[in-house]
Scaffold this active site. Structure first.
Site, PDB file in Angstrom:
ATOM      1  N   GLY A  12     -25.567  22.180   8.969  1.00  0.00           N
ATOM      2  CA  GLY A  12     -25.527  23.479   8.317  1.00  0.00           C
ATOM      3  C   GLY A  12     -25.405  23.314   6.818  1.00  0.00           C
ATOM      4  O   GLY A  12     -25.813  22.293   6.248  1.00  0.00           O
ATOM      5  N   LYS A 205      -5.295  27.260   5.801  1.00  0.00           N
ATOM      6  CA  LYS A 205      -5.217  26.351   4.651  1.00  0.00           C
ATOM      7  C   LYS A 205      -3.791  26.171   4.153  1.00  0.00           C
ATOM      8  O   LYS A 205      -3.357  25.049   3.856  1.00  0.00           O
ATOM      9  CB  LYS A 205      -6.130  26.876   3.534  1.00  0.00           C
ATOM     10  CG  LYS A 205      -7.610  26.846   3.897  1.00  0.00           C
ATOM     11  CD  LYS A 205      -8.452  27.596   2.879  1.00  0.00           C
ATOM     12  CE  LYS A 205      -9.916  27.630   3.291  1.00  0.00           C
ATOM     13  NZ  LYS A 205     -10.748  28.461   2.387  1.00  0.00           N
TER      14      LYS A 205
END
Length: 439
Positions: A12, A205
């Site tokens: 991708g 994150k």
């Protein structure tokens, strides 16, 4: 020296970017590493695309398990995303003695403990710089650059989609729904934007960074999530008039009471550098005892910035590929025996300052009632401003408080909302000063 063979799972945006970086900067990488890095094998659903993008000698397969089990693959680069097939592939790669590079923050935030434990057992490395803040080398900073410090707090703008939306709302006064459509048209937001705008991406994150900062297992379940979808452009405007910017922040902080781990919209003084990070850019502010405040700024996503971090991890692994576990940087920055659970503070126990917007009857005594209810809960007012009158009868009041424990502000809000003179639910947004040791 013998070349390092890598197997890439997924071609991708980031996968193609990684191949481009490895080919375009091959000479520079070889100069730094002292050996070549070969794109040996790639798994992609589109074999024609793989042949077009990859070097001629690259093996192309539609079966990713062929890559993670191939005896000549040294490093597996997982770029599929998600947690189903990606988890199986990463664990299979480790079982077969392969080192792993991944950009998959969801995988690590939810299953990192299992993955790192198996990697230790099999004496292989798992590197994940690209999983947090794209091209910003914040993982290396936390694991290595700040290793001499006790880290006090981290606050980060770590989702570009949300930051773009908030920037547009502030600069143009647009409504959230309108800017979201614009972000989708520009390719910054997915057709289903929930993962970004409701804080899940930032939560993954900050969970990873918190574990690195404080030596705890990754614990996404402990992360409080609040997104930006309910923000009103009025509040962004009023915040700016008062000298603040609203940003979606991931925050983790260690105190005597425990560790805070949270994502939510936050008012930041406009004089702070991080308050002026706009558009799709990311920034992470770290406060530590020896070095003080450091700020890391850059592109948090995109093919080449993220691929840059992926390839940096490949280079790091290649340098240490013959070393045993004891001579490598630990996955979570601390020695595995020293990575221990610590008390995670529930949101009711965190301390913050607060922005409140109250809509109440425009008549004498109402402001006094509201102030008294705040005082009853020990909440001290920094500023109280009447912004105007709505429909000739409803006053719009903005209140800034001094720092207090969240359960006290919630109790005060419940009491205020119970007043007959208060027309609608109170809007509450947390505030962070970004001063010194308090983050």
């Amino acid at each position: 020296m013998k070349p390092v063979n890598i197997g890439i799972l997924g071609l991708g945006t980031v996968g193609k970017g990684a191949v481009d970086v490895l080919q375009n900067n091959a000479a520079e990488i070889s100069r730094r590493l002292g050996r070549d890095v070969n794109v040996f094998m790639v798994s992609t659903r589109n074999a024609e695309k793989g042949c077009r993008i990859c070097p001629p000698q690259t093996l192309i397969t539609e079966d990713p398990f062929e890559v993670v089990q191939h005896p000549e693959v040294d490093i597996v680069v997982e770029l599929f995303g998600g947690t189903d097939i990606a988890k199986k592939l990463v664990l299979t790669a480790i079982e077969h003695g392969k080192h792993v590079v991944t950009a998959n923050k969801k995988l690590l935030a939810e299953y990192g403990n299992e993955i790192f434990a198996l990697a230790e057992q099999k004496n292989v490395m798992v590197q994940f710089e690209a999983a947090v803040a794209g091209g910003i080398p914040i993982i290396k900073a936390l694991r290595e650059g700040l290793a001499a410090n006790n880290i006090q707090s981290i606050a980060g703008i770590i989702n570009g989609t949300s930051n773009f939306i908030l920037t547009e709302m502030r600069e143009k006064g647009s409504a959230f729904a309108d800017v979201l459509k614009q972000a989708q048209a520009l390719g910054y937001a997915e057709a289903d934007p929930t993962f970004d705008i409701e804080g899940h991406d930032a939560g993954h994150k900050i969970t990873i960074m918190s574990a690195l900062a404080f030596g705890t297992p990754v614990n996404f379940d402990a992360c409080y999530l609040e997104g930006i979808s309910k923000l009103d452009s009025r509040d962004i405007k009023y915040a700016e008039e008062l000298g603040y910017r609203i940003k979606l922040l991931g925050i983790t902080r260690k105190s005597a009471k425990g560790i805070e781990l949270r994502v939510h919209p936050t008012l930041i003084p406009e004089s702070r550098l991080i308050a002026n990070v706009n558009g799709v850019m990311n920034a992470v502010r770290v406060d530590a005892d020896m070095v003080g405040e450091t700020l890391y700024y850059g592109a948090g996503a995109g093919a080449l910035p993220t691929a840059s971090a992926v390839v940096a991890d490949i280079i790091d692994i290649s340098r240490l590929i013959t070393a045993d576990t004891g001579n490598r940087v630990p996955h979570l920055a601390f020695q595995p025996s020293q990575v221990k659970p610590q008390n995670m503070l529930p949101m009711d126990e965190i301390s913050s300052s607060y922005y409140l917007r109250v809509e109440a009857d425009d008549k004498p005594g109402v402001l006094g009632q509201i102030a008294n209810l705040l005082a009853k809960e020990g909440v001290s007012i920094e500023a109280l401003i009447q912004k105007g009158v709505i429909d000739k009868t409803i006053a719009e009041i903005v209140i800034l408080t001094h720092s207090t424990v969240e359960k006290h502000i919630k109790a005060a809000i419940a009491a205020i909302e119970a007043l007959e003179s208060v027309a609608r639910p109170v809007v509450m947004i947390r505030m962070e000063s970004m001063h010194g040791r308090n983050g």
